[in-house]
Design an enzyme around this catalytic site. Sequence first.
Site, PDB file in Angstrom:
ATOM      1  N   SER A 173      38.309 -37.340 121.870  1.00 10.05           N
ATOM      2  CA  SER A 173      38.490 -38.772 121.571  1.00 10.05           C
ATOM      3  C   SER A 173      39.923 -39.075 121.164  1.00 10.05           C
ATOM      4  O   SER A 173      40.438 -40.158 121.452  1.00 10.05           O
ATOM      5  CB  SER A 173      37.492 -39.247 120.513  1.00 10.05           C
ATOM      6  OG  SER A 173      37.832 -38.763 119.238  1.00 10.05           O
ATOM      7  N   ASN A 174      40.604 -38.149 120.509  1.00 11.60           N
ATOM      8  CA  ASN A 174      42.019 -38.393 120.179  1.00 11.60           C
ATOM      9  C   ASN A 174      42.878 -38.397 121.442  1.00 11.60           C
ATOM     10  O   ASN A 174      43.792 -39.213 121.572  1.00 11.60           O
ATOM     11  CB  ASN A 174      42.531 -37.362 119.171  1.00 11.60           C
ATOM     12  CG  ASN A 174      42.196 -37.762 117.756  1.00 11.60           C
ATOM     13  OD1 ASN A 174      42.766 -38.702 117.210  1.00 11.60           O
ATOM     14  ND2 ASN A 174      41.227 -37.066 117.156  1.00 11.60           N
ATOM     15  N   ARG A 190      45.199 -13.153 121.383  1.00 12.85           N
ATOM     16  CA  ARG A 190      45.834 -14.431 121.112  1.00 12.85           C
ATOM     17  C   ARG A 190      47.201 -14.551 121.801  1.00 12.85           C
ATOM     18  O   ARG A 190      47.505 -15.550 122.457  1.00 12.85           O
ATOM     19  CB  ARG A 190      46.003 -14.644 119.598  1.00 12.85           C
ATOM     20  CG  ARG A 190      46.573 -16.023 119.251  1.00 12.85           C
ATOM     21  CD  ARG A 190      46.649 -16.236 117.753  1.00 12.85           C
ATOM     22  NE  ARG A 190      45.389 -15.952 117.094  1.00 12.85           N
ATOM     23  CZ  ARG A 190      44.335 -16.774 117.077  1.00 12.85           C
ATOM     24  NH1 ARG A 190      44.416 -17.944 117.658  1.00 12.85           N
ATOM     25  NH2 ARG A 190      43.225 -16.428 116.473  1.00 12.85           N
ATOM     26  N   ARG A 227      42.223 -23.755 117.561  1.00 13.35           N
ATOM     27  CA  ARG A 227      42.794 -22.415 117.560  1.00 13.35           C
ATOM     28  C   ARG A 227      44.085 -22.414 116.765  1.00 13.35           C
ATOM     29  O   ARG A 227      44.807 -23.416 116.732  1.00 13.35           O
ATOM     30  CB  ARG A 227      43.109 -21.957 118.994  1.00 13.35           C
ATOM     31  CG  ARG A 227      41.884 -21.516 119.746  1.00 13.35           C
ATOM     32  CD  ARG A 227      42.212 -21.081 121.130  1.00 13.35           C
ATOM     33  NE  ARG A 227      43.038 -19.880 121.219  1.00 13.35           N
ATOM     34  CZ  ARG A 227      42.600 -18.644 121.024  1.00 13.35           C
ATOM     35  NH1 ARG A 227      41.336 -18.434 120.712  1.00 13.35           N
ATOM     36  NH2 ARG A 227      43.412 -17.617 121.149  1.00 13.35           N
ATOM     37  N   LEU A 242      47.829 -21.223 116.443  1.00  6.47           N
ATOM     38  CA  LEU A 242      48.846 -20.843 117.426  1.00  6.47           C
ATOM     39  C   LEU A 242      49.596 -19.594 116.960  1.00  6.47           C
ATOM     40  O   LEU A 242      49.889 -19.449 115.773  1.00  6.47           O
ATOM     41  CB  LEU A 242      49.858 -21.980 117.633  1.00  6.47           C
ATOM     42  CG  LEU A 242      49.320 -23.353 118.050  1.00  6.47           C
ATOM     43  CD1 LEU A 242      50.479 -24.261 118.472  1.00  6.47           C
ATOM     44  CD2 LEU A 242      48.296 -23.261 119.165  1.00  6.47           C
ATOM     45  N   ASN A 291      50.051 -31.925 115.293  1.00 10.17           N
ATOM     46  CA  ASN A 291      48.613 -31.725 115.134  1.00 10.17           C
ATOM     47  C   ASN A 291      48.050 -32.885 114.332  1.00 10.17           C
ATOM     48  O   ASN A 291      48.762 -33.482 113.527  1.00 10.17           O
ATOM     49  CB  ASN A 291      48.340 -30.414 114.384  1.00 10.17           C
ATOM     50  CG  ASN A 291      46.854 -30.156 114.193  1.00 10.17           C
ATOM     51  OD1 ASN A 291      46.053 -30.364 115.116  1.00 10.17           O
ATOM     52  ND2 ASN A 291      46.460 -29.724 112.998  1.00 10.17           N
ATOM     53  N   HIS A 346      44.895 -33.665 111.669  1.00 10.99           N
ATOM     54  CA  HIS A 346      43.878 -32.991 110.860  1.00 10.99           C
ATOM     55  C   HIS A 346      43.123 -34.051 110.056  1.00 10.99           C
ATOM     56  O   HIS A 346      43.743 -34.944 109.480  1.00 10.99           O
ATOM     57  CB  HIS A 346      44.552 -31.970 109.932  1.00 10.99           C
ATOM     58  CG  HIS A 346      43.569 -31.187 109.130  1.00 10.99           C
ATOM     59  ND1 HIS A 346      42.797 -30.188 109.679  1.00 10.99           N
ATOM     60  CD2 HIS A 346      43.192 -31.292 107.832  1.00 10.99           C
ATOM     61  CE1 HIS A 346      41.990 -29.700 108.753  1.00 10.99           C
ATOM     62  NE2 HIS A 346      42.222 -30.349 107.626  1.00 10.99           N
ATOM     63  N   ASP A 384      53.818 -25.639 112.163  1.00  7.48           N
ATOM     64  CA  ASP A 384      54.680 -24.480 111.920  1.00  7.48           C
ATOM     65  C   ASP A 384      53.809 -23.231 111.967  1.00  7.48           C
ATOM     66  O   ASP A 384      52.674 -23.282 112.454  1.00  7.48           O
ATOM     67  CB  ASP A 384      55.487 -24.637 110.621  1.00  7.48           C
ATOM     68  CG  ASP A 384      54.593 -24.658 109.386  1.00  7.48           C
ATOM     69  OD1 ASP A 384      53.378 -24.368 109.505  1.00  7.48           O
ATOM     70  OD2 ASP A 384      55.109 -24.956 108.294  1.00  7.48           O
ATOM     71  N   ASP A 415      47.727 -25.770 109.356  1.00 10.25           N
ATOM     72  CA  ASP A 415      47.658 -27.111 108.753  1.00 10.25           C
ATOM     73  C   ASP A 415      48.736 -27.286 107.687  1.00 10.25           C
ATOM     74  O   ASP A 415      48.458 -27.740 106.565  1.00 10.25           O
ATOM     75  CB  ASP A 415      46.249 -27.350 108.139  1.00 10.25           C
ATOM     76  CG  ASP A 415      45.161 -27.318 109.198  1.00 10.25           C
ATOM     77  OD1 ASP A 415      45.441 -27.648 110.360  1.00 10.25           O
ATOM     78  OD2 ASP A 415      44.018 -26.947 108.854  1.00 10.25           O
TER      79      ASP A 415
HETATM   80  C1  GAR Z   1      39.282 -34.611 115.063  1.00 10.55           C
HETATM   81  O1  GAR Z   1      38.610 -35.130 113.935  1.00 10.55           O
HETATM   82  C2  GAR Z   1      40.501 -33.828 114.628  1.00 10.55           C
HETATM   83  O2  GAR Z   1      41.170 -34.380 113.524  1.00 10.55           O
HETATM   84  C3  GAR Z   1      39.876 -32.504 114.266  1.00 10.55           C
HETATM   85  O3  GAR Z   1      38.924 -32.270 115.275  1.00 10.55           O
HETATM   86  C4  GAR Z   1      38.441 -33.520 115.743  1.00 10.55           C
HETATM   87  C5  GAR Z   1      38.595 -33.561 117.235  1.00 10.55           C
HETATM   88  O4  GAR Z   1      37.955 -34.691 117.761  1.00 10.55           O
HETATM   89  N1  GAR Z   1      40.850 -31.440 114.206  1.00 10.55           N
HETATM   90  C6  GAR Z   1      40.806 -30.444 113.327  1.00 10.55           C
HETATM   91  O5  GAR Z   1      39.923 -30.316 112.515  1.00 10.55           O
HETATM   92  C7  GAR Z   1      41.960 -29.469 113.428  1.00 10.55           C
HETATM   93  N2  GAR Z   1      42.006 -28.615 112.279  1.00 10.55           N
HETATM   94  P1  GAR Z   1      38.280 -35.178 119.216  1.00 10.55           P
HETATM   95  O6  GAR Z   1      38.041 -33.978 120.153  1.00 10.55           O
HETATM   96  O7  GAR Z   1      37.281 -36.270 119.472  1.00 10.55           O
HETATM   97  O8  GAR Z   1      39.697 -35.655 119.261  1.00 10.55           O
END
Ligand code: GAR
Length: 204
Positions: A13-14, A65, A91, A93, A107, A109, A141, A145
Amino acid sequence: MQRLGILLSGRGSNFLAIAEAIRTGRLAGAEIAVVVSNLPAAAGIEAARGLDLPAVAIPSAGRKRAEHDAEVVASLRRHRVDLVCLAGYMRILSPEFVRAFPNRILNIHPSLLPAFPGLDAQSQALEYGAKVAGCTVHFVDEEMDHGAIVLQSVVPVLDEDSVETLSARILEQEHIAYPEAIARVLSGEFHLSGRRYIHRGRQT
Ligand code: GAR
């Protein structure tokens, strides 16, 4: 045009919010060069194909990895990516990956970092009893997070919240914050002072 490489592992969705911001001109001067998923079945990859964007699955299961990351980096280079956007890419990096794109990986979060890094940030916030939650867009980095914060959005935690309702409230803000943060970074009108991201003429 600046070229984005989107990395995802899930529903995407992002990624779709970024694509929509480009389509509507809120994120001008950018295009999505490639969408990469480590999970071939990720819904986000299907969505990318539906939008006729180059979409690549590079499975991580059973791979080392460093080896997997090298393949992802090669794909990003092949598609001449300027900025890498992790969008639900579940994942960590490798240092080699991070060094391949210095200050060129973002990223998102779903917490107000440095609170609640790692998995299930929204339930961590709820269980902790936090009264506010939100999301953070930050540079990546070599620590999880952790990199310099570009932008944060705050939402209230309500007494009646479940993980689902809180996650939905945060996600709504993610979809606004991520394209905005990408636009700011692509503008180049910022500098880093230690961990601090300072954007010319902006206070938030
Ligand atoms: C989002 O809430 C994003 O912030 C989170 O995963 C979801 C992905 O949703 N990311 C993390 O937790 C990274 N540590 P999406 O696939 O619908 O964008």
